[in-house]
Write an enzyme that holds these catalytic residues in place. Structure first.
Site, short mmCIF file in Angstrom:
data_model
loop_
_atom_site.label_atom_id
_atom_site.label_comp_id
_atom_site.label_asym_id
_atom_site.label_seq_id
_atom_site.Cartn_x
_atom_site.Cartn_y
_atom_site.Cartn_z
N LYS A 153 0.83 -1.20 0.00
CA LYS A 153 0.00 0.00 0.00
C LYS A 153 0.87 1.26 0.00
O LYS A 153 1.89 1.33 0.69
CB LYS A 153 -0.91 -0.01 1.23
N SER A 213 -9.27 2.36 2.59
CA SER A 213 -8.34 3.08 1.75
C SER A 213 -7.31 2.20 1.05
O SER A 213 -6.57 2.65 0.19
CB SER A 213 -7.61 4.14 2.58
N SER A 223 -9.83 0.06 6.72
CA SER A 223 -9.17 0.08 5.42
C SER A 223 -8.53 -1.21 4.96
O SER A 223 -8.03 -1.28 3.84
CB SER A 223 -8.14 1.21 5.38
#
Length: 493
Positions: free
Chosen positions: A85, A160, A184
């Site tokens: 990420k 996210s 997330s």
């Protein structure tokens, strides 16, 4: 290999890849070449990777292959390709945190979880797209193309950790690293038909994320942030946690993990089941509007827990108030608000409007201290609920995946709701720090994935893993492939 053979390889679990590499039946180079070839085909449509690093990945795979030829240890993740990420630091590789403000930022150190993954033999494919500083539950920012859901590219994969989830669901590596402060890891897992595990607070150390005081936006969320894997199987999540978990002096919240054998917990759940497990089932936490299809699918999953696995299920209505407002205020309290507002003064037009509004809100001292009191009340009430149950089970997201470009629906099941109300099932375990996993509960009539959240008692990570593995055994999902990926591949070829 032909395309069909390549795609079969790309969808193999990490546990299978490691076994093949160790037996010398497959080379890390073959694995990485196959995944990169598939990435070139489908990612132009999905936009899962914002900063791919194919040449670094190939060089790393070649180095691992050389280690194997010369008899050097392969490591527990031998040759496993992973996505990272874009909120997690990677030394020498651009890390934007999803923000145009940091578009050219290149860290000088790896995040601890990246460091540990690489040391264990993983091959980093690149950075996966994330929302700006992680302040949004959907997959878009102002810097990169919007990330799309492999089950239907017109829809959001959630956020996210949007790119991490889209990558794994699309067969672009069996594992990706995500972070979960409010939802997330779990929400994108739910929207993409994956396993998303948020271990107990402190099990997986976090640094430099949340702790780098030099970078406004990066230095917040300290008391709620967790890092965890997104995978297609529970066994792969357990494998990753066996690598990632354990204390580090750079994270003052990190704790010893000697009480959890991650892989054994998953094996036990799959082999022995969880008969007699005391399940508190809440379809709406007493206050959330829930899409009828989500209710149907998750209710059916709970029936599986009860009828096929022998769990003792009791429907409950927790006695805590909606913690959404308290969660938002706590995030602000841990944010470099002065630095963020200064950055907004200078760069506001380049930043996400909802983030600007969040930081510009006229927060008072009472707002922030009230939030702390609300968290204490939630922790106490959760402890009382869990005293009589082993796990709390809920939907992960209140709605199925919805169109890209919005933060969420403003109406659910005929009720007007805030546009982020659909993630409300996730806040309690974030605020209490309890372990929680999202697993695929099933699919809607339209073929979209729905997630089931399993929350454990304080530090009872092994129980959560056992329950997830037991459910996976009787209601398997990893064989399902997103239909939207094939459409995306044709569009991108």
């Amino acid at each position: 290999m032909n395309r069909a053979e390549r795609d079969e390889l790309c969808f193999l679990p990490a546990t299978d890849l490691v076994a093949l590499v160790r037996r010398r039946d497959l080379s890390p180079v073959d694995i990485v070449d196959a995944v990169l070839d598939r990435m070139a085909e489908v990612d132009p449509v999905l936009a899962a990777f914002c900063t791919p690093t194919p040449e670094r990945a190939r060089a790393r795979a070649a180095s691992l292959a050389d280690d194997l030829v010369h008899g050097r240890p392969a490591g527990p993740l031998a040759g496993v390709p992973i996505g990272v990420k874009d909120l997690l630091s990677t030394a020498g590789v651009r890390t934007t945190s999803g923000s145009a403000v940091h578009a050219d930022h290149v860290p000088d150190e790896d995040d601890i979880v990246v460091e540990r993954s690489v040391a264990a033999g993983a091959v980093v494919l690149g950075k996966t797209n994330a929302t700006e500083f992680g302040y949004s539950p959907v997959g878009h920012n102002e810097l990169f193309p919007v990330t799309r859901n492999p089950w239907n590219p017109a829809l959001t994969p959630g956020g996210s950790s949007a790119g991490s989830a889209a990558a794994v669901a699309a067969g672009l590596g069996p594992v990706a690293l995500g972070s979960d402060g409010g939802c997330s890891v779990r929400v994108p897992a739910a929207h993409c038909g994956l396993v998303g595990f948020k271990a107990s607070m402190g099990r997986v150390p976090v640094y430099p994320g949340c702790r780098d005081e030099r970078l406004p936006g990066v230095s917040g969320w300290e008391s709620v942030e967790h890092i965890g894997p997104l995978t297609r199987t529970v066994a792969d999540a357990a494998l990753m946690l066996s690598v990632l978990a354990g204390p580090d002096p750079r994270d003052r919240h990190s704790i010893p993990c000697g009480d959890v054998d991650w892989q054994e917990a998953a094996r036990r759940g799959a082999a022995d089941g969880v008969a007699g497990l005391r399940v508190a089932w809440s379809p709406d936490l007493g206050h959330l509007a829930v899409d009828p299809e989500v209710r149907r699918v998750t209710r059916a999953a709970v029936d599986v827990l009860e009828r096929e696995l022998g769990c003792r299920v009791e429907q409950v209505t927790p006695d805590w108030a909606d913690p959404a407002a308290a969660f938002q205020a706590l995030v602000v309290a841990e944010t470099d608000l002065r630095g963020m507002r200064r950055m907004i003064d200078e760069q506001g037009p380049r930043m996400s409007p909802h983030l600007v509004a969040w930081m510009r809100h006229p927060w008072t001292a009472e707002d922030l201290t009230d939030a702390n009191i609300a968290r204490k009340a939630l922790v106490n009430r959760m402890a009382r609920l869990m005293a009589g149950h082993d796990v709390l089970v809920t939907p992960t997201a209140a709605v199925p995946p919805f169109p890209v470009g919005i933060l969420g629906p403003t109406e659910t099941d005929g009720r007007a709701v805030a546009e982020t109300a659909w993630i409300g099932f996730n806040y309690p375990a974030s605020l209490t720090g309890q372990p929680a996993v999202s697993v695929p509960a099933g699919w809607t009539a339209d073929g979209l994935p729905v997630g089931l959240q399993i929350v454990g008692r304080h530090l009872a990570d092994a129980t959560v893993l056992r329950a997830a593995a037991a459910f996976e055994r009787v209601a398997p999902w990893a064989h399902r492939r997103p239909g939207g990926v094939r459409a995306a591949g044709r569009a991108g070829s």
